[in-house]
Design an enzyme around this catalytic site. Structure first.
Site, mmCIF file in Angstrom:
data_model
loop_
_atom_site.group_PDB
_atom_site.id
_atom_site.type_symbol
_atom_site.label_atom_id
_atom_site.label_comp_id
_atom_site.label_asym_id
_atom_site.label_seq_id
_atom_site.Cartn_x
_atom_site.Cartn_y
_atom_site.Cartn_z
ATOM 1 N N LEU A 19 -12.578 -18.182 1.243
ATOM 2 C CA LEU A 19 -12.262 -17.625 2.565
ATOM 3 C C LEU A 19 -12.850 -18.476 3.688
ATOM 4 O O LEU A 19 -12.202 -18.677 4.719
ATOM 5 C CB LEU A 19 -12.803 -16.196 2.678
ATOM 6 C CG LEU A 19 -12.154 -15.152 1.757
ATOM 7 C CD1 LEU A 19 -12.721 -13.766 2.054
ATOM 8 C CD2 LEU A 19 -10.652 -15.151 1.918
ATOM 9 N N ASP A 38 -23.101 -24.738 4.078
ATOM 10 C CA ASP A 38 -22.952 -24.214 2.715
ATOM 11 C C ASP A 38 -24.088 -24.747 1.846
ATOM 12 O O ASP A 38 -24.534 -25.878 2.022
ATOM 13 C CB ASP A 38 -21.599 -24.640 2.127
ATOM 14 C CG ASP A 38 -21.142 -23.726 0.998
ATOM 15 O OD1 ASP A 38 -20.168 -22.979 1.187
ATOM 16 O OD2 ASP A 38 -21.761 -23.758 -0.094
ATOM 17 N N ASP A 66 -28.737 -23.120 3.165
ATOM 18 C CA ASP A 66 -28.875 -21.922 2.335
ATOM 19 C C ASP A 66 -29.159 -20.778 3.313
ATOM 20 O O ASP A 66 -30.203 -20.771 3.982
ATOM 21 C CB ASP A 66 -30.041 -22.117 1.355
ATOM 22 C CG ASP A 66 -30.241 -20.903 0.459
ATOM 23 O OD1 ASP A 66 -29.732 -19.811 0.785
ATOM 24 O OD2 ASP A 66 -30.920 -21.060 -0.568
ATOM 25 N N SER A 145 -16.798 -6.180 3.361
ATOM 26 C CA SER A 145 -15.836 -6.028 2.259
ATOM 27 C C SER A 145 -15.466 -4.561 2.182
ATOM 28 O O SER A 145 -16.272 -3.689 2.534
ATOM 29 C CB SER A 145 -16.480 -6.454 0.938
ATOM 30 O OG SER A 145 -15.725 -5.964 -0.162
ATOM 31 N N TYR A 158 -23.828 -5.163 -4.056
ATOM 32 C CA TYR A 158 -22.823 -5.740 -3.142
ATOM 33 C C TYR A 158 -22.307 -4.689 -2.144
ATOM 34 O O TYR A 158 -22.156 -4.976 -0.949
ATOM 35 C CB TYR A 158 -21.680 -6.295 -3.994
ATOM 36 C CG TYR A 158 -20.612 -7.069 -3.268
ATOM 37 C CD1 TYR A 158 -20.840 -8.377 -2.836
ATOM 38 C CD2 TYR A 158 -19.351 -6.503 -3.032
ATOM 39 C CE1 TYR A 158 -19.844 -9.093 -2.188
ATOM 40 C CE2 TYR A 158 -18.347 -7.222 -2.399
ATOM 41 C CZ TYR A 158 -18.602 -8.510 -1.974
ATOM 42 O OH TYR A 158 -17.610 -9.226 -1.340
ATOM 43 N N LYS A 162 -22.644 -4.997 1.810
ATOM 44 C CA LYS A 162 -21.484 -5.064 2.696
ATOM 45 C C LYS A 162 -21.453 -3.896 3.679
ATOM 46 O O LYS A 162 -20.931 -4.026 4.800
ATOM 47 C CB LYS A 162 -20.200 -5.130 1.866
ATOM 48 C CG LYS A 162 -20.037 -6.466 1.109
ATOM 49 C CD LYS A 162 -20.175 -7.685 2.016
ATOM 50 C CE LYS A 162 -19.568 -8.958 1.431
ATOM 51 N NZ LYS A 162 -19.809 -10.128 2.296
HETATM 52 N N1 LIG Z 1 -12.472 -12.897 -2.250
HETATM 53 C C1 LIG Z 1 -12.430 -11.610 -1.980
HETATM 54 O O1 LIG Z 1 -11.591 -10.851 -2.503
HETATM 55 C C2 LIG Z 1 -13.404 -11.020 -0.997
HETATM 56 C C3 LIG Z 1 -13.219 -9.698 -0.607
HETATM 57 C C4 LIG Z 1 -14.094 -9.139 0.302
HETATM 58 C C5 LIG Z 1 -15.135 -9.890 0.830
HETATM 59 N N2 LIG Z 1 -15.302 -11.172 0.420
HETATM 60 C C6 LIG Z 1 -16.414 -11.911 1.009
HETATM 61 O O2 LIG Z 1 -15.932 -13.087 1.612
HETATM 62 C C7 LIG Z 1 -16.943 -14.096 1.593
HETATM 63 C C8 LIG Z 1 -16.380 -15.359 0.971
HETATM 64 O O3 LIG Z 1 -15.963 -15.053 -0.344
HETATM 65 P P1 LIG Z 1 -15.054 -16.022 -1.228
HETATM 66 O O4 LIG Z 1 -14.168 -15.150 -2.015
HETATM 67 O O5 LIG Z 1 -14.514 -17.101 -0.404
HETATM 68 O O6 LIG Z 1 -16.207 -16.564 -2.230
HETATM 69 P P2 LIG Z 1 -16.453 -18.013 -2.847
HETATM 70 O O7 LIG Z 1 -17.434 -17.796 -3.949
HETATM 71 O O8 LIG Z 1 -15.175 -18.663 -3.161
HETATM 72 O O9 LIG Z 1 -17.151 -18.806 -1.652
HETATM 73 C C9 LIG Z 1 -18.434 -18.461 -1.201
HETATM 74 C C10 LIG Z 1 -19.097 -19.681 -0.576
HETATM 75 O O10 LIG Z 1 -20.400 -19.276 -0.135
HETATM 76 C C11 LIG Z 1 -21.320 -20.279 -0.515
HETATM 77 N N3 LIG Z 1 -22.657 -19.684 -0.646
HETATM 78 C C12 LIG Z 1 -23.107 -18.835 -1.588
HETATM 79 N N4 LIG Z 1 -24.399 -18.545 -1.381
HETATM 80 C C13 LIG Z 1 -24.784 -19.224 -0.271
HETATM 81 C C14 LIG Z 1 -25.989 -19.349 0.451
HETATM 82 N N5 LIG Z 1 -27.119 -18.711 0.042
HETATM 83 N N6 LIG Z 1 -26.004 -20.115 1.560
HETATM 84 C C15 LIG Z 1 -24.893 -20.787 1.958
HETATM 85 N N7 LIG Z 1 -23.718 -20.739 1.307
HETATM 86 C C16 LIG Z 1 -23.660 -19.960 0.203
HETATM 87 C C17 LIG Z 1 -20.795 -20.834 -1.817
HETATM 88 O O11 LIG Z 1 -21.329 -22.124 -2.119
HETATM 89 C C18 LIG Z 1 -19.297 -20.852 -1.543
HETATM 90 O O12 LIG Z 1 -18.888 -22.059 -0.959
HETATM 91 C C19 LIG Z 1 -18.129 -13.501 0.825
HETATM 92 O O13 LIG Z 1 -19.052 -12.957 1.746
HETATM 93 C C20 LIG Z 1 -17.477 -12.394 0.022
HETATM 94 O O14 LIG Z 1 -18.382 -11.399 -0.328
HETATM 95 C C21 LIG Z 1 -14.462 -11.766 -0.479
#
Ligand SMILES: NC(=O)c1ccc[n+]([C@@H]2O[C@H](COP(=O)([O-])OP(=O)(O)OC[C@H]3O[C@@H](n4cnc5c(N)ncnc54)[C@H](O)[C@@H]3O)[C@@H](O)[C@H]2O)c1
Length: 250
Positions: A19, A38, A66, A145, A158, A162
């Site tokens: 995302l 990231d 981080d 979320s 989680y 959220k």
């Molecule tokens: N994919 C879904 O269906 C969904 C739904 C609701 C919410 N979300 C939220 O959207 C956001 C992105 O999710 P996504 O699906 O793209 O996940 P993803 O795992 O594909 O990407 C997450 C990114 O965050 C980075 N990351 C993790 N921990 C970190 C830290 N401590 N510091 C800096 N970077 C860090 C990772 O390296 C990665 O690049 C998250 O907050 C997730 O909870 C996702």
């Protein structure tokens, strides 16, 4: 026609993939310069190169950050300001999953999720808010979320995180409103990203059955709502939570 984020500077945490990267792509398409923060420096650097190829020279940079580190988050905000001279948009998007039912969930895995999502978003909001307050303008968008609205089995960590982000969004929106800084959140449902592609097939199918639109969402469909909240299109909105779920758990 003027682009939605023409000349603006944005930071996206967790912007290396999924995302975050889709949001950064849309921001660049709308005329913004973007700093990806990231923890995965290699993927973030490759993503920034991809953005430059898409949007032109110097439209994107990667910074290893981080979000659980106070110093890293401050350094990320400083890097954006020193590279591009201002800070208009900050997206607290970085996130991790440590799913397990409470019988199997350790305190460490509970806290790791809370620290990344809630404390990480708080650190980002505080660092961005400080710059934007001085500037007299800015938009912060937090990634919640739908799990934070309804609660999911196996996600006590989680869902708590959220939901916590919703409280953070509203409280910080109230603190920053008089300075011209807006804070809003989105609650995506089931979106196809590297995070969800790892989900068990039976859970994926069960969640799909709950979606009135009968399909999962694409990252670009979350990115467009985040872009709306980041832009002047939503100039009179703050402290709101927008669901991007295909109608699931409405
Ligand atoms: N994919 C879904 O269906 C969904 C739904 C609701 C919410 N979300 C939220 O959207 C956001 C992105 O999710 P996504 O699906 O793209 O996940 P993803 O795992 O594909 O990407 C997450 C990114 O965050 C980075 N990351 C993790 N921990 C970190 C830290 N401590 N510091 C800096 N970077 C860090 C990772 O390296 C990665 O690049 C998250 O907050 C997730 O909870 C996702």
């Amino acid at each position: 026609m003027e682009l939605l984020l023409q000349g603006q500077v944005a930071v996206v945490t967790g912007g290396a993939q999924g995302l975050g990267l889709a949001i950064a792509e849309r921001f660049v398409d709308e005329g913004a310069r973007v700093v990806l923060g990231d923890v995965n420096a290699e993927t973030a650097t490759a993503a920034a190169e991809q953005l430059v190829a898409r949007g032109g020279a110097d439209c994107a940079r990667a910074v290893r950050c981080d979000v659980t580190s106070e110093d890293d988050v401050q350094a990320l905000a400083d890097a954006a300001v020193s590279a591009y001279g201002r800070l208009d948009v900050w997206v607290n998007n970085a996130g991790v999953l440590r799913d397990a039912t409470m019988r199997n969930l350790s305190s460490d895995d509970f806290l790791a999720v809370l620290l990344t999502h809630v404390h990480g978003s708080w650190l980002g909001t505080r660092a961005a808010g400080a710059v934007m307050r001085e500037q007299g303008s800015g938009a912060i968008v937090n990634m919640s979320s739908i799990s934070g609205k309804v609660g999911n089995i196996g996600q006590t960590n989680y869902s708590a995180a959220k939901a916590g982000i919703v409280g953070l969004t509203k409280a910080s929106a109230k603190e920053l409103a008089r300075s011209g800084v807006r804070v809003n959140a989105v609650q995506p449902g089931l979106i196809r990203t590297p995070m969800t592609e790892g989900m068990r097939e039976d859970i994926w199918r069960k969640r799909l059955e709950e979606i009135p639109m009968e399909r999962f969402g694409e990252p670009a469909e979350v990115a467009s709502v985040v872009t709306f909240l980041a832009s002047k299109m939503s100039s009179y909105m703050t402290g709101t939570v927008l669901e991007v779920t295909g109608g699931r758990h409405m």
